[in-house]
Design an enzyme around this catalytic site. Sequence first.
Site, mmCIF file in Angstrom:
data_model
loop_
_atom_site.group_PDB
_atom_site.id
_atom_site.type_symbol
_atom_site.label_atom_id
_atom_site.label_comp_id
_atom_site.label_asym_id
_atom_site.label_seq_id
_atom_site.Cartn_x
_atom_site.Cartn_y
_atom_site.Cartn_z
ATOM 1 N NE ARG A 252 52.613 -11.016 18.277
ATOM 2 C CZ ARG A 252 51.770 -10.684 19.264
ATOM 3 N NH1 ARG A 252 52.190 -9.880 20.233
ATOM 4 N NH2 ARG A 252 50.545 -11.158 19.296
ATOM 5 N N GLY B 190 47.797 0.342 7.332
ATOM 6 C CA GLY B 190 49.110 0.815 6.912
ATOM 7 C C GLY B 190 50.048 1.141 8.059
ATOM 8 C CG ASP C 56 48.661 4.276 10.650
ATOM 9 O OD1 ASP C 56 48.977 3.370 11.455
ATOM 10 O OD2 ASP C 56 47.480 4.456 10.275
ATOM 11 C CB VAL D 12 45.750 -2.275 11.698
ATOM 12 C CG1 VAL D 12 44.448 -1.552 12.042
ATOM 13 C CG2 VAL D 12 45.728 -3.690 12.251
ATOM 14 C CB SER E 250 47.221 3.373 14.094
ATOM 15 O OG SER E 250 47.439 2.124 13.462
ATOM 16 C CG ASN F 280 47.334 -5.778 18.755
ATOM 17 O OD1 ASN F 280 47.998 -6.621 18.156
ATOM 18 N ND2 ASN F 280 46.758 -4.766 18.132
ATOM 19 C CG HIS G 262 56.642 -16.780 13.470
ATOM 20 N ND1 HIS G 262 55.437 -17.433 13.345
ATOM 21 C CD2 HIS G 262 56.326 -15.475 13.681
ATOM 22 C CE1 HIS G 262 54.448 -16.561 13.465
ATOM 23 N NE2 HIS G 262 54.965 -15.367 13.670
ATOM 24 C CB THR G 263 63.838 -17.520 12.650
ATOM 25 O OG1 THR G 263 64.966 -18.314 12.988
ATOM 26 C CG2 THR G 263 64.263 -16.070 12.484
ATOM 27 C CG ASP H 224 64.308 -21.403 15.723
ATOM 28 O OD1 ASP H 224 64.463 -22.622 15.946
ATOM 29 O OD2 ASP H 224 65.174 -20.685 15.191
ATOM 30 C CG ASP I 252 68.867 -19.201 12.660
ATOM 31 O OD1 ASP I 252 67.615 -19.265 12.745
ATOM 32 O OD2 ASP I 252 69.630 -19.768 13.470
ATOM 33 C CG HIS J 216 50.397 -7.253 15.539
ATOM 34 N ND1 HIS J 216 49.522 -7.791 16.460
ATOM 35 C CD2 HIS J 216 51.045 -8.317 15.001
ATOM 36 C CE1 HIS J 216 49.653 -9.116 16.481
ATOM 37 N NE2 HIS J 216 50.573 -9.446 15.604
#
Length: 321
Positions: free
Chosen positions: A65, A75, A77, A73, A79, A97, A196-197, A241, A249, A69
């Site tokens: 995640r 690319g 990098d 934003v 940040s 965030n 999101h598994t 999940d 999976d 995130h």
Amino acid sequence: MAFYSQCYCILSLYLYLLVFGMSSASAQLSSNFYFSTCPRALTIIRTAVNNAVSKEHRMGASLLRLHFHDCFVNGCDASVLLDDTSSFTGEKSANPNMNSLRGFDVIDTIKSQLEAICPAVVSCADILTVAVRDSVVALGGPSWTVPLGRRDSITASLSAANNDIPSPFMDLSDLITVFSNKGFTAKEMVALLGSHTIGQARCLLFRDRIYNEANINSTYAASLQSTCPTSGGDDNPAPLDATSPVIFDNAYFKNLVNNRGLMHSDQQLFNGGSTDSQVTTYSNSPATFYRDFAAAIVKMGNLSPLTGTNGQIRTNCRKIN
């Protein structure tokens, strides 16, 4: 196991051709970027990630995640790793965030280990990108070749973080638009959301769905209501999940077919719309999901990287040099 080993070999060859067939910014990246300057870099990252994930399986999802995130934003990098200062408000304070991103300490640990043997060589952006691959593998998912050579930004964008990151309350059309704005097809979007598994979401993000939406399995909704009451408990977590929450999976897609998506945006992928067939395909074929996910996340890692003399190699991922 033999089937998956064969699958991974085919996948690695596919991604090798994919990576080296890319143009523009991604062509400036190379999987051998640290071969001579820091040959132990990938081993150090993998060991640290394996240790972190073995202590807390959820950390694999948190690093994934964090990477998402960051890349959405301006690319990939690094940040998102910058701390706020008295004169600077970074992306950590953005609504998607704040008090929810995790894994910064794992990146800090890796960076300190690399700085001890290869000072000012390996970027925070590359550390995060490799850590995501290693997290997925540690949780049973596919592997892929990671193009390297990103540099770190010297700024961040609070406004872009507030506006560019997809919301868990979005309908399908809005999700498609947000991902399209970053160059992803609807198919690639579905593959990426398959992450999101693994991971968890806070009650605040799925309360309305489990009490007010019709396209949810009633038994599943009831099972969540003790964790997420109608008021209070906003930060109480539930697995994205519920079937296999710490294994990478294709169960996420099987859950969607059975109206067991946790968040509104999850179930939108299978709700009588244009992405239903893709969800069905992934629910029936883990190998297809693995292949498409790996290709999509390589593409995500190539979003507007800083290369050459742009940006810097931060010695501390939390602040510019």
